[in-house]
Write a protein that holds these residues in place. Sequence first.
Motif, PDB file in Angstrom:
ATOM      1  N   GLN A 145      40.034  31.278  28.360  1.00  0.00           N
ATOM      2  CA  GLN A 145      38.748  30.898  27.779  1.00  0.00           C
ATOM      3  C   GLN A 145      38.092  29.794  28.598  1.00  0.00           C
ATOM      4  OE1 GLN A 145      39.045  29.667  23.699  1.00  0.00           O
ATOM      5  NE2 GLN A 145      36.834  29.473  23.418  1.00  0.00           N
ATOM      6  N   TYR A 146      38.882  28.819  29.023  1.00  0.00           N
ATOM      7  CA  TYR A 146      38.350  27.729  29.841  1.00  0.00           C
ATOM      8  C   TYR A 146      37.887  28.254  31.196  1.00  0.00           C
ATOM      9  CZ  TYR A 146      37.868  23.015  31.704  1.00  0.00           C
ATOM     10  OH  TYR A 146      37.358  21.870  32.244  1.00  0.00           O
ATOM     11  N   ILE A 147      38.700  29.090  31.802  1.00  0.00           N
ATOM     12  CA  ILE A 147      38.352  29.654  33.109  1.00  0.00           C
ATOM     13  C   ILE A 147      37.052  30.447  33.026  1.00  0.00           C
ATOM     14  CG2 ILE A 147      39.073  31.379  34.814  1.00  0.00           C
ATOM     15  CD1 ILE A 147      41.973  30.434  34.276  1.00  0.00           C
ATOM     16  N   ASN A 148      36.908  31.225  31.970  1.00  0.00           N
ATOM     17  CA  ASN A 148      35.684  32.019  31.812  1.00  0.00           C
ATOM     18  C   ASN A 148      34.470  31.144  31.533  1.00  0.00           C
ATOM     19  OD1 ASN A 148      37.091  34.418  32.172  1.00  0.00           O
ATOM     20  ND2 ASN A 148      37.467  34.698  29.987  1.00  0.00           N
ATOM     21  N   GLU A 149      34.668  30.132  30.688  1.00  0.00           N
ATOM     22  CA  GLU A 149      33.552  29.262  30.309  1.00  0.00           C
ATOM     23  C   GLU A 149      32.957  28.571  31.524  1.00  0.00           C
ATOM     24  OE1 GLU A 149      32.649  25.345  27.467  1.00  0.00           O
ATOM     25  OE2 GLU A 149      34.575  26.413  27.321  1.00  0.00           O
ATOM     26  N   TYR A 150      33.806  28.163  32.457  1.00  0.00           N
ATOM     27  CA  TYR A 150      33.328  27.430  33.630  1.00  0.00           C
ATOM     28  C   TYR A 150      33.228  28.307  34.873  1.00  0.00           C
ATOM     29  CZ  TYR A 150      33.678  23.244  30.840  1.00  0.00           C
ATOM     30  OH  TYR A 150      33.491  22.293  29.842  1.00  0.00           O
ATOM     31  N   LYS A 151      33.358  29.623  34.657  1.00  0.00           N
ATOM     32  CA  LYS A 151      33.155  30.608  35.728  1.00  0.00           C
ATOM     33  C   LYS A 151      34.014  30.297  36.957  1.00  0.00           C
ATOM     34  CE  LYS A 151      28.452  31.846  34.326  1.00  0.00           C
ATOM     35  NZ  LYS A 151      28.500  31.146  33.036  1.00  0.00           N
ATOM     36  N   LEU A 152      35.290  30.011  36.701  1.00  0.00           N
ATOM     37  CA  LEU A 152      36.222  29.708  37.773  1.00  0.00           C
ATOM     38  C   LEU A 152      36.864  30.989  38.306  1.00  0.00           C
ATOM     39  CD1 LEU A 152      37.924  26.544  36.238  1.00  0.00           C
ATOM     40  CD2 LEU A 152      35.997  26.660  37.842  1.00  0.00           C
ATOM     41  N   LYS A 153      37.355  30.899  39.539  1.00  0.00           N
ATOM     42  CA  LYS A 153      37.958  32.056  40.201  1.00  0.00           C
ATOM     43  C   LYS A 153      39.358  31.668  40.687  1.00  0.00           C
ATOM     44  CE  LYS A 153      33.304  32.999  41.872  1.00  0.00           C
ATOM     45  NZ  LYS A 153      32.412  32.915  43.078  1.00  0.00           N
ATOM     46  N   PRO A 154      40.374  31.909  39.859  1.00  0.00           N
ATOM     47  CA  PRO A 154      41.735  31.533  40.257  1.00  0.00           C
ATOM     48  C   PRO A 154      42.180  32.266  41.511  1.00  0.00           C
ATOM     49  CG  PRO A 154      41.618  31.979  37.902  1.00  0.00           C
ATOM     50  CD  PRO A 154      40.329  32.458  38.492  1.00  0.00           C
ATOM     51  N   ILE A 155      42.869  31.524  42.397  1.00  0.00           N
ATOM     52  CA  ILE A 155      43.376  32.144  43.621  1.00  0.00           C
ATOM     53  C   ILE A 155      44.896  32.067  43.721  1.00  0.00           C
ATOM     54  CG2 ILE A 155      41.218  31.692  44.858  1.00  0.00           C
ATOM     55  CD1 ILE A 155      42.763  29.472  46.383  1.00  0.00           C
ATOM     56  N   ALA A 156      45.547  31.206  42.930  1.00  0.00           N
ATOM     57  CA  ALA A 156      47.006  31.094  43.000  1.00  0.00           C
ATOM     58  C   ALA A 156      47.507  30.246  41.840  1.00  0.00           C
ATOM     59  CB  ALA A 156      47.460  30.477  44.320  1.00  0.00           C
ATOM     60  N   VAL A 157      48.778  30.461  41.510  1.00  0.00           N
ATOM     61  CA  VAL A 157      49.512  29.607  40.580  1.00  0.00           C
ATOM     62  C   VAL A 157      50.556  28.849  41.386  1.00  0.00           C
ATOM     63  CG1 VAL A 157      51.120  29.547  38.637  1.00  0.00           C
ATOM     64  CG2 VAL A 157      49.198  31.147  38.607  1.00  0.00           C
ATOM     65  N   ILE A 158      50.638  27.544  41.167  1.00  0.00           N
ATOM     66  CA  ILE A 158      51.684  26.731  41.776  1.00  0.00           C
ATOM     67  C   ILE A 158      52.473  26.072  40.651  1.00  0.00           C
ATOM     68  CG2 ILE A 158      52.233  24.863  43.371  1.00  0.00           C
ATOM     69  CD1 ILE A 158      49.540  25.272  44.674  1.00  0.00           C
ATOM     70  N   LEU A 159      53.789  26.109  40.763  1.00  0.00           N
ATOM     71  CA  LEU A 159      54.656  25.526  39.749  1.00  0.00           C
ATOM     72  C   LEU A 159      55.326  24.277  40.299  1.00  0.00           C
ATOM     73  CD1 LEU A 159      56.277  28.827  38.481  1.00  0.00           C
ATOM     74  CD2 LEU A 159      54.379  27.562  37.441  1.00  0.00           C
ATOM     75  N   THR A 160      55.197  23.167  39.557  1.00  0.00           N
ATOM     76  CA  THR A 160      55.885  21.947  39.991  1.00  0.00           C
ATOM     77  C   THR A 160      57.390  22.065  39.781  1.00  0.00           C
ATOM     78  OG1 THR A 160      55.634  20.859  37.827  1.00  0.00           O
ATOM     79  CG2 THR A 160      53.877  20.516  39.472  1.00  0.00           C
ATOM     80  N   HIS A 161      57.790  22.865  38.816  1.00  0.00           N
ATOM     81  CA  HIS A 161      59.197  23.201  38.593  1.00  0.00           C
ATOM     82  C   HIS A 161      59.246  24.325  37.568  1.00  0.00           C
ATOM     83  CE1 HIS A 161      58.299  20.295  35.435  1.00  0.00           C
ATOM     84  NE2 HIS A 161      59.414  20.626  34.788  1.00  0.00           N
ATOM     85  N   ALA A 162      60.453  24.791  37.228  1.00  0.00           N
ATOM     86  CA  ALA A 162      60.558  26.030  36.456  1.00  0.00           C
ATOM     87  C   ALA A 162      61.135  25.846  35.062  1.00  0.00           C
ATOM     88  CB  ALA A 162      61.395  27.044  37.237  1.00  0.00           C
ATOM     89  N   HIS A 163      60.963  24.694  34.450  1.00  0.00           N
ATOM     90  CA  HIS A 163      61.357  24.562  33.053  1.00  0.00           C
ATOM     91  C   HIS A 163      60.415  25.396  32.182  1.00  0.00           C
ATOM     92  CE1 HIS A 163      63.677  20.572  33.763  1.00  0.00           C
ATOM     93  NE2 HIS A 163      64.495  21.614  33.780  1.00  0.00           N
ATOM     94  N   PHE A 164      60.947  25.874  31.073  1.00  0.00           N
ATOM     95  CA  PHE A 164      60.252  26.863  30.252  1.00  0.00           C
ATOM     96  C   PHE A 164      58.865  26.420  29.814  1.00  0.00           C
ATOM     97  CE2 PHE A 164      62.035  24.011  27.164  1.00  0.00           C
ATOM     98  CZ  PHE A 164      61.188  24.054  26.065  1.00  0.00           C
ATOM     99  N   TYR A 182      62.042  27.813  21.681  1.00  0.00           N
ATOM    100  CA  TYR A 182      60.709  27.645  21.108  1.00  0.00           C
ATOM    101  C   TYR A 182      59.996  28.984  20.969  1.00  0.00           C
ATOM    102  CZ  TYR A 182      60.745  22.552  21.376  1.00  0.00           C
ATOM    103  OH  TYR A 182      61.028  21.231  21.179  1.00  0.00           O
ATOM    104  N   GLY A 183      60.611  30.044  21.392  1.00  0.00           N
ATOM    105  CA  GLY A 183      60.043  31.381  21.340  1.00  0.00           C
ATOM    106  C   GLY A 183      61.035  32.339  21.976  1.00  0.00           C
ATOM    107  N   GLU A 184      60.527  33.462  22.422  1.00  0.00           N
ATOM    108  CA  GLU A 184      61.391  34.422  23.092  1.00  0.00           C
ATOM    109  C   GLU A 184      61.893  33.858  24.423  1.00  0.00           C
ATOM    110  OE1 GLU A 184      62.423  37.447  22.006  1.00  0.00           O
ATOM    111  OE2 GLU A 184      61.473  36.891  20.108  1.00  0.00           O
ATOM    112  N   PRO A 185      63.116  34.216  24.819  1.00  0.00           N
ATOM    113  CA  PRO A 185      63.585  33.801  26.149  1.00  0.00           C
ATOM    114  C   PRO A 185      62.631  34.264  27.235  1.00  0.00           C
ATOM    115  CG  PRO A 185      65.379  34.701  24.850  1.00  0.00           C
ATOM    116  CD  PRO A 185      64.125  34.968  24.076  1.00  0.00           C
ATOM    117  N   ILE A 186      62.421  33.414  28.227  1.00  0.00           N
ATOM    118  CA  ILE A 186      61.447  33.708  29.275  1.00  0.00           C
ATOM    119  C   ILE A 186      62.144  34.318  30.479  1.00  0.00           C
ATOM    120  CG2 ILE A 186      59.784  32.702  30.887  1.00  0.00           C
ATOM    121  CD1 ILE A 186      59.242  30.539  28.778  1.00  0.00           C
TER     122      ILE A 186
END
Length: 211
Positions: free
Chosen positions: A39-58, A98-102
């Motif tokens: 919703q935020y991405i659409n509202e501000y008309k952003l164009k995601p190009i990648a996801v970066i993870l600082t680490h892999a905790h759930f 906190y939910g289903e295993p990831i």
Amino acid sequence: MKYAQIPLGPLQTNCYLLAEEGGSCLIIDPGGEDGKLNQYINEYKLKPIAVILTHAHFDHIGAVDAVRNKYDIPVYIHEKEASWLLDPALNGSQRFQYGEPIRLKPADGIIAGESAMQLGAFSFQVLETPGHSPGSISIFLKDAGIVVAGDALFSGSIGRTDLPGGNHEQLIKSIHDKLMVLPEETIVLPGHGPATTVGNEMDSNPFLNGF
């Protein structure tokens, strides 16, 4: 460059959108609630190009596959935690329930060591900052004066080190050698809580006495 801090998921983990002029953006640590993020991405008309993870905790990875699939973009993580995306025992989702295993798909890009990276219009330095977890990284955008520190450093605190692979002495060394050497005006964007600066933490963080 502009950034947005969006708390997501069961622990309200800070997801960051870093946006360049023109709307291209990096997504850092999409921890959950992909609908809220979209919703935020659409509202501000952003164009995601990648996801970066600082680490892999759930709590930092819950919405990774939903976001990756929606925008057809690559996901990057440090090599020491690449296997954590696939394993609920390693990423903590099995332990904390906190939910289903990831169980996610493998990362598209593996970060090995420290290096300068270029993704689209974004140039940044990957800093290895282990201690909270073995493959924790921080993302330093020198021109913007920003470092995304994951769960290494918080406003007035530091990351916990009692989880598998955590090491308190290593974390303190990471903060001292990699983060406290940045310009004091550098904005620190942490994985939880409010933003701070390197200078503020030098002066008042009780865990960093002597810096």
